[in-house]
Design a protein around this motif. Structure first.
Motif, mmCIF file in Angstrom:
data_model
loop_
_atom_site.group_PDB
_atom_site.id
_atom_site.type_symbol
_atom_site.label_atom_id
_atom_site.label_comp_id
_atom_site.label_asym_id
_atom_site.label_seq_id
_atom_site.Cartn_x
_atom_site.Cartn_y
_atom_site.Cartn_z
ATOM 1 N N ARG A 24 37.542 1.563 -33.081
ATOM 2 C CA ARG A 24 37.757 1.566 -31.630
ATOM 3 C C ARG A 24 39.145 1.012 -31.283
ATOM 4 N N HIS A 25 39.530 -0.043 -31.974
ATOM 5 C CA HIS A 25 40.870 -0.598 -31.760
ATOM 6 C C HIS A 25 41.935 0.416 -32.172
ATOM 7 N N THR A 26 41.682 1.095 -33.256
ATOM 8 C CA THR A 26 42.630 2.080 -33.772
ATOM 9 C C THR A 26 42.760 3.242 -32.794
ATOM 10 N N ARG A 27 41.618 3.641 -32.221
ATOM 11 C CA ARG A 27 41.600 4.733 -31.248
ATOM 12 C C ARG A 27 42.432 4.372 -30.026
ATOM 13 N N LEU A 100 30.439 -15.728 -20.929
ATOM 14 C CA LEU A 100 30.094 -14.410 -21.493
ATOM 15 C C LEU A 100 30.267 -13.331 -20.436
ATOM 16 N N LEU A 101 29.695 -13.554 -19.249
ATOM 17 C CA LEU A 101 29.784 -12.548 -18.196
ATOM 18 C C LEU A 101 31.230 -12.291 -17.796
ATOM 19 N N LYS A 102 32.007 -13.364 -17.694
ATOM 20 C CA LYS A 102 33.405 -13.198 -17.300
ATOM 21 C C LYS A 102 34.200 -12.477 -18.380
ATOM 22 N N SER A 103 33.863 -12.736 -19.637
ATOM 23 C CA SER A 103 34.593 -12.089 -20.730
ATOM 24 C C SER A 103 34.212 -10.617 -20.871
ATOM 25 N N GLY A 104 32.982 -10.289 -20.530
ATOM 26 C CA GLY A 104 32.536 -8.909 -20.630
ATOM 27 C C GLY A 104 32.342 -8.458 -22.065
ATOM 28 N N LEU A 105 32.057 -7.182 -22.228
ATOM 29 C CA LEU A 105 31.780 -6.629 -23.558
ATOM 30 C C LEU A 105 32.649 -5.423 -23.869
ATOM 31 N N GLU A 106 33.866 -5.437 -23.334
ATOM 32 C CA GLU A 106 34.831 -4.383 -23.634
ATOM 33 C C GLU A 106 35.059 -4.323 -25.144
ATOM 34 N N GLY A 107 35.180 -3.141 -25.669
ATOM 35 C CA GLY A 107 35.518 -3.017 -27.080
ATOM 36 C C GLY A 107 34.318 -3.103 -28.007
ATOM 37 N N THR A 108 33.119 -3.323 -27.432
ATOM 38 C CA THR A 108 31.939 -3.422 -28.281
ATOM 39 C C THR A 108 31.237 -2.071 -28.413
ATOM 40 N N GLY A 109 31.769 -1.076 -27.741
ATOM 41 C CA GLY A 109 31.195 0.254 -27.903
ATOM 42 C C GLY A 109 30.072 0.577 -26.950
ATOM 43 N N GLY A 110 30.171 0.116 -25.708
ATOM 44 C CA GLY A 110 29.242 0.586 -24.698
ATOM 45 C C GLY A 110 28.263 -0.437 -24.154
ATOM 46 N N TYR A 111 28.138 -1.586 -24.797
ATOM 47 C CA TYR A 111 27.240 -2.596 -24.234
ATOM 48 C C TYR A 111 27.839 -3.133 -22.940
ATOM 49 N N HIS A 112 26.971 -3.539 -22.017
ATOM 50 C CA HIS A 112 27.484 -4.244 -20.835
ATOM 51 C C HIS A 112 26.437 -5.194 -20.279
ATOM 52 N N TYR A 113 26.921 -6.274 -19.679
ATOM 53 C CA TYR A 113 26.027 -7.251 -19.064
ATOM 54 C C TYR A 113 25.554 -6.700 -17.729
ATOM 55 N N PHE B 178 36.691 -15.741 -31.948
ATOM 56 C CA PHE B 178 35.859 -15.130 -30.909
ATOM 57 C C PHE B 178 36.536 -13.859 -30.390
ATOM 58 N N VAL B 179 37.683 -13.534 -30.961
ATOM 59 C CA VAL B 179 38.428 -12.357 -30.543
ATOM 60 C C VAL B 179 37.854 -11.152 -31.279
ATOM 61 N N LEU B 180 37.706 -10.045 -30.572
ATOM 62 C CA LEU B 180 37.079 -8.879 -31.204
ATOM 63 C C LEU B 180 38.016 -8.127 -32.139
ATOM 64 N N GLU B 181 39.341 -8.243 -31.904
ATOM 65 C CA GLU B 181 40.251 -7.426 -32.701
ATOM 66 C C GLU B 181 40.280 -7.846 -34.176
ATOM 67 N N PRO B 182 40.427 -6.879 -35.066
ATOM 68 C CA PRO B 182 40.530 -7.199 -36.489
ATOM 69 C C PRO B 182 41.857 -7.909 -36.736
ATOM 70 N N ILE B 196 29.575 -11.242 -31.642
ATOM 71 C CA ILE B 196 28.545 -10.839 -30.684
ATOM 72 C C ILE B 196 28.341 -9.334 -30.775
ATOM 73 N N SER B 197 29.421 -8.615 -30.969
ATOM 74 C CA SER B 197 29.372 -7.162 -31.079
ATOM 75 C C SER B 197 28.511 -6.717 -32.271
ATOM 76 N N THR B 198 28.699 -7.362 -33.408
ATOM 77 C CA THR B 198 27.925 -7.020 -34.598
ATOM 78 C C THR B 198 26.456 -7.395 -34.434
ATOM 79 N N GLU B 199 26.215 -8.555 -33.833
ATOM 80 C CA GLU B 199 24.823 -8.968 -33.631
ATOM 81 C C GLU B 199 24.100 -7.998 -32.691
ATOM 82 N N LEU B 200 24.808 -7.528 -31.654
ATOM 83 C CA LEU B 200 24.211 -6.537 -30.747
ATOM 84 C C LEU B 200 23.930 -5.240 -31.500
ATOM 85 N N ASP B 201 24.857 -4.853 -32.383
ATOM 86 C CA ASP B 201 24.648 -3.645 -33.188
ATOM 87 C C ASP B 201 23.427 -3.778 -34.097
ATOM 88 N N ILE B 202 23.285 -4.940 -34.730
ATOM 89 C CA ILE B 202 22.155 -5.143 -35.641
ATOM 90 C C ILE B 202 20.838 -5.100 -34.862
#
Lengths: 215, 215
Positions: A24-27, A100-113, B178-182, B196-202
């Motif tokens: 996703r980062h690469t994209r 968590l809510l303020k940081s959001g879930l951007e970049g996680t592939g579609g999850y959202h609070y 806590f940063v999502l980027e590799p 958090i992203s990986t845990e949500l995926d699992i």
């Protein structure tokens, strides 16, 4: 997909999740092709390991030319089941819940609070990152409206078990806990911990192993 | 200790960390003896698995009577290298950074947040949970004063790599992100992600596997 009907180990899921995050980062950077070395370096495993994991996606990898970013990502997301967004609700509007809510879930592939709950009447109705804090009594109805959700619990230590009991009672089957206390859950409910404590232990142990700290 | 001189797998370290966390909670409640079933239930593994892990601590376990909480905890902490407190510094005084400092590290077995840094001059000097936010320029000196530290990075996405570079430059060898980027790190530096992203995926994958969500 080949892997869709057989059990994939948690370790593999974890690696696939890392690849997806990296892709996703690469994209975003506009890169269309990645090599196994590229993924390996960024995901902290060997490139032979990456190639082995991705061998099942034969059509997306070509010897010497690498993997198609979009195609590979779509297929990994299909295996993970994360191609469509899933709602994430937060229990506990304290420091962590707010952050968590303020940081959001951007970049996680579609999850959202989608919702946040707190048992404190003083907090209820207040707005956090555009979402009104709801009372726990509305948990069941909200979960029924949303369908399957993942609940992130960020309540004070000592209140975790009661919170889990209410979630299970309200029909929630997947819980991610920021609470340090060990929690009992009934069969069929999935529970994961965000283990800052464990990660610190793993880092400390590896520093001791390499002689950086004497114990 | 028997295990002190041989390599313990990350999986074992993770389980030992879970036992330690559970034992600390048990100690607070005043319980002096625990059974393998008690630890198993709270750590989400089989009691046979617990007994196998703890077999090396022969003197603390007695058939039918359980383990001595304090003795077992002390020995696990010795293996983990976590018996003495280690300083944890936070980089990034945003929502997550603030929340971490405010939440503290009670119950983790001695870790504590000692310093917080931010590159934003407007934040520098402000107090968060009793700790003044320092400029990044002071990173090297603070790390030299503290000795080995673990740095928790909670900077905005996109600033992770620059932050890691500065930490490594300042002599930090253990990073929890806590940063999502590799992130790229040089050999010898330990990096872990709070995923958090990986845990949500699992969690999502396991819901798909059990037929709770169709994908």
């Amino acid at each position: 997909m080949i892997l869709n009907n057989r059990k994939v180990s948690e370790k593999t899921i974890r690696r696939l999740s890392h690849y997806a995050r990296c892709l996703r980062h690469t994209r975003i950077k506009g890169k269309e092709i990645v090599t196994s070395e590229y993924l390996a370096k960024r995901c902290g495993i060997s490139s032979a390991g990456v190639r082995k994991d991705l061998a099942v996606f034969g059509e997306f990898g070509k010897q010497g030319s690498g993997y198609d970013v979009l195609g590979l990502l779509a297929n990994i997301e299909k295996i993970l089941g994360t191609g469509k967004p899933l709602h994430v609700i937060v229990i506990g509007a304290g420091n962590i819940g707010y952050a968590l809510l303020k940081s959001g879930l951007e970049g996680t592939g579609g999850y959202h609070y989608t919702a946040i709950f707190d048992s404190d009447p003083e907090k209820q109705g207040k707005i956090c990152a555009g979402i009104a804090i709801q009372p726990m009594a509305e948990l069941r109805e909200t979960i029924r409206e949303l369908g399957e959700v993942i609940a992130v619990i960020a309540v004070p230590d000592g209140e975790g078990q009661e919170c889990v009991n209410q979630l299970v009672e309200a029909g929630c089957n997947a819980i991610l806990s920021f609470v340090l206390e060990p929690l009992d859950i009934p069969e069929g409910v999935k529970l994961r911990y965000m283990e800052i404590s464990t990660e610190l232990d793993i880092l400390t142990h590896s520093m001791m192993r390499t002689g950086r700290i004497g114990r």
